[in-house]
Design an enzyme around this catalytic site. Structure first.
Site, PDB file in Angstrom:
ATOM      1  N   GLY A 460      47.291  24.779   1.651  1.00  0.00           N
ATOM      2  CA  GLY A 460      47.651  26.167   1.907  1.00  0.00           C
ATOM      3  C   GLY A 460      48.441  26.301   3.186  1.00  0.00           C
ATOM      4  N   ASP A 461      48.019  27.208   4.075  1.00  0.00           N
ATOM      5  CA  ASP A 461      48.685  27.378   5.367  1.00  0.00           C
ATOM      6  C   ASP A 461      47.837  26.799   6.496  1.00  0.00           C
ATOM      7  OD1 ASP A 461      47.727  30.796   6.183  1.00  0.00           O
ATOM      8  OD2 ASP A 461      46.701  29.269   5.014  1.00  0.00           O
TER       9      ASP A 461
END
Length: 556
Positions: A460-461
């Site tokens: 993800g981030d």
């Protein structure tokens, strides 16, 4: 007869090889020159447009900063009450000395009369009809570049022209919320020219560029050494900038010359909306594209040189092909005459070619195998989207980094990184824009670390950074965190959209917080949750009491 055959074959091979090399060189010169020239031209154009974008960002950030300074100054009670003019004069004069960009600062009463000013200029004068009072009394006002009407004679000329100002004004209210006056400031327009000269003078292939700041109506506010100031421009590049586009074009300017022109809008910074300026950066097309023309000439020249060299080499190498043939022919004639009963071993082109082909085949197989293994190892250790390391690369790095830290009596800093409010970017602009942002974040993180450090993406981030630090690991780690936050704060450009995003960071140290990689990551993750809970866009260094927290806030 043998000599005629030898010379004939040699010449034929040399001529055939020369013709083939000449044709191949000409074809490669054309294809490579055209493709490379196009790529280089685009690279140069992007470099010029990047200068325009940086100039726009610098102007907007400077205006945003000074607007905030004026707003903070207006909150001082002594200014709001307008009672002690002597103290007010002392404050604004001190600000003028500390920040010379404020050429004139004045405090006006509710009737527009100047009651205090830097250098006592215009004290007692009524300037109620000036825009700083007319607009400033109604709310925060930022005025575009203009000539100094009342102060022109008070300041020296700049570049042979009267000094120009940008206005910032805010209303003043006392504790009873009653309007008491206006805090008015004139920012010297010289600061923009200083930015142009010092920060964006251009280097390498972008030397001798001209930078222009253009108002919304097309009037040149700032030009190269005063050139074209006050003139109106009508260029395709200006139209693109006014439509909030960033890029470059080749335009014909008012002097009839063609220039490679980069453009970008100065469309504000954070909550500052900007003054609708456009930034144009031009470089004469002959100067800008000189590397392109030189590249094409070099490719053509080297093609001709290589053709001549290979022609000579082929003529010389043909002798090695003819020699064995002549030896075999003489052996056959000798057999016919009964002088020998078997052909001698002949070392020549056939045997060399067989060996060469065998070695080439073997080498090709080994090369393919090594390349495949290298590619598999790269894929196994790197994130496909960002090119950063993955969890496997992180585990391998920890083994070596911890051993090195133990040998050198040093420390490791583990920074857990998470983008704040990243999901709205995907929702608003699409996952492709989100991927662009993640790739740009990865590039900026690489710029913040040294060669021996590791940046990895966990998913993800969420990313993690592991770096070697000296004895004072906490100080170095927090300095690195601040540098990362500064880099991430810079806007992102994706699909023509400007995107701003923040980051939260949790920090843990080896061996102070733990000697186990998994525990270090968990500690950094705990600190990250605390950073999120404190308002995001910040960093937190792990402490032992964080391990007692059971409920962790959302990372959204």
């Amino acid at each position: 007869m043998g000599k005629i055959l030898q010379v004939g074959i040699r010449v034929q091979v040399a001529l055939a090889t020369a013709l083939m090399v000449v044709c191949l060189a000409a074809l490669m010169s054309f294809v490579v020159g055209k493709r490379s020239g196009s790529d280089l031209q685009n690279q140069i154009g992007l470099g010029v447009s990047d200068i325009a974008r940086q100039m726009a960002d610098e102007l907007d950030r400077t205006m945003w900063t000074h607007r905030g300074e004026v707003s903070v100054l207006s909150t001082l009670s002594v200014l709001r009450e307008l009672q002690d003019t002597q103290e007010i004069s002392s404050i604004i004069n001190r600000l003028r000395r500390e920040i010379p960009i404020f050429t004139w600062i004045g405090v006006l009463d509710r009737d527009g009369t100047v009651v205090a000013a830097t250098g006592d200029l215009l004290v007692g004068a009524n300037i109620a009809q000036r825009p700083v009072f007319q607009y400033g009394k109604n709310g925060q006002f930022i005025g575009d570049v203009h000539d100094a009407k009342l102060l022109a004679e008070k300041f020296p000329l700049y570049n042979g022209e009267p000094i120009q100002f940008v206005d910032i004004a805010v209303p003043l209210y006392n504790e009873d919320d009653e309007f008491t006056g206006v805090l008015a400031t004139h920012l010297s327009w010289e600061w923009a020219d200083t930015v142009r000269k010092s920060l964006f003078s251009g280097q390498g292939i972008h030397q001798n560029v001209d930078i222009f700041v253009v108002a919304q109506d097309g009037t040149v506010l700032l030009g190269a050494d005063g050139g074209l100031v006050g003139a109106k421009l009508d260029l395709d590049a200006l139209g693109e900038a006014q439509r909030n586009h960033i890029g470059w074009k080749i335009n014909t300017w008012s002097d009839g010359e063609e220039y490679l022109t980069g453009y970008a809008p100065a469309d504000g910074h954070l909550d500052y909306d900007g003054l609708n300026w456009s930034i144009l950066v031009r470089q004469h097309v002959d100067d800008a594209l000189a590397p392109v023309h030189q590249l094409r000439r070099d490719i053509l020249l080297w093609g001709v040189v290589l053709a001549a060299v290979f022609s000579f080499i082929s003529w010389w190498a043909a002798g090695f092909l003819v020699g064995p043939i002549g030896k075999m022919a003489n052996a056959i004639e000798a057999m016919k005459r009964g002088e020998i009963d078997k052909l001698p071993d002949v070392q020549g082109a056939r045997e060399i070619n067989i060996l060469s082909r065998s070695l080439q085949a073997l080498l090709a197989k080994l090369t393919e195998k090594d390349a495949a293994l290298g590619e598999m190892q790269h894929i196994a250790h790197h994130d496909k989207l960002t090119g950063l390391g993955n969890r496997l690369a992180l585990d391998v790095y920890f083994e070596h980094a911890i051993a090195r830290a133990d040998r050198k009596k040093g420390e490791l800093a583990v920074l857990m990184l998470d983008l704040d409010d990243f999901k709205p970017i995907n929702d608003r602009f699409g996952h492709a824009a989100g991927d662009d942002v993640l790739r740009e974040v990865a590039k900026r993180l690489r710029r913040c670390v040294r060669g021996g450090d590791l940046v990895a993406r966990l998913g993800g981030d969420e990313m993690v950074l592991v770096c070697n630090v000296e004895q004072d690991g906490a100080a170095e780690a927090t300095m690195l965190a601040e540098r990362i936050l500064h880099e991430i704060l810079m806007p992102f450009i994706t699909g023509g959209n400007r995107v701003s995003i923040n980051m939260s960071i949790g920090i843990s140290l080896y061996p102070g917080h733990s000697q186990q990689p998994d525990q270090l990551l968990e500690n950094a993750d705990s600190a990250l949750y605390v950073a999120k809970a404190r308002g995001k866009n910040g960093y937190v260094l792990y402490s032992d009491d964080m391990a007692q927290q059971e409920i962790k806030p959302s990372r959204a």
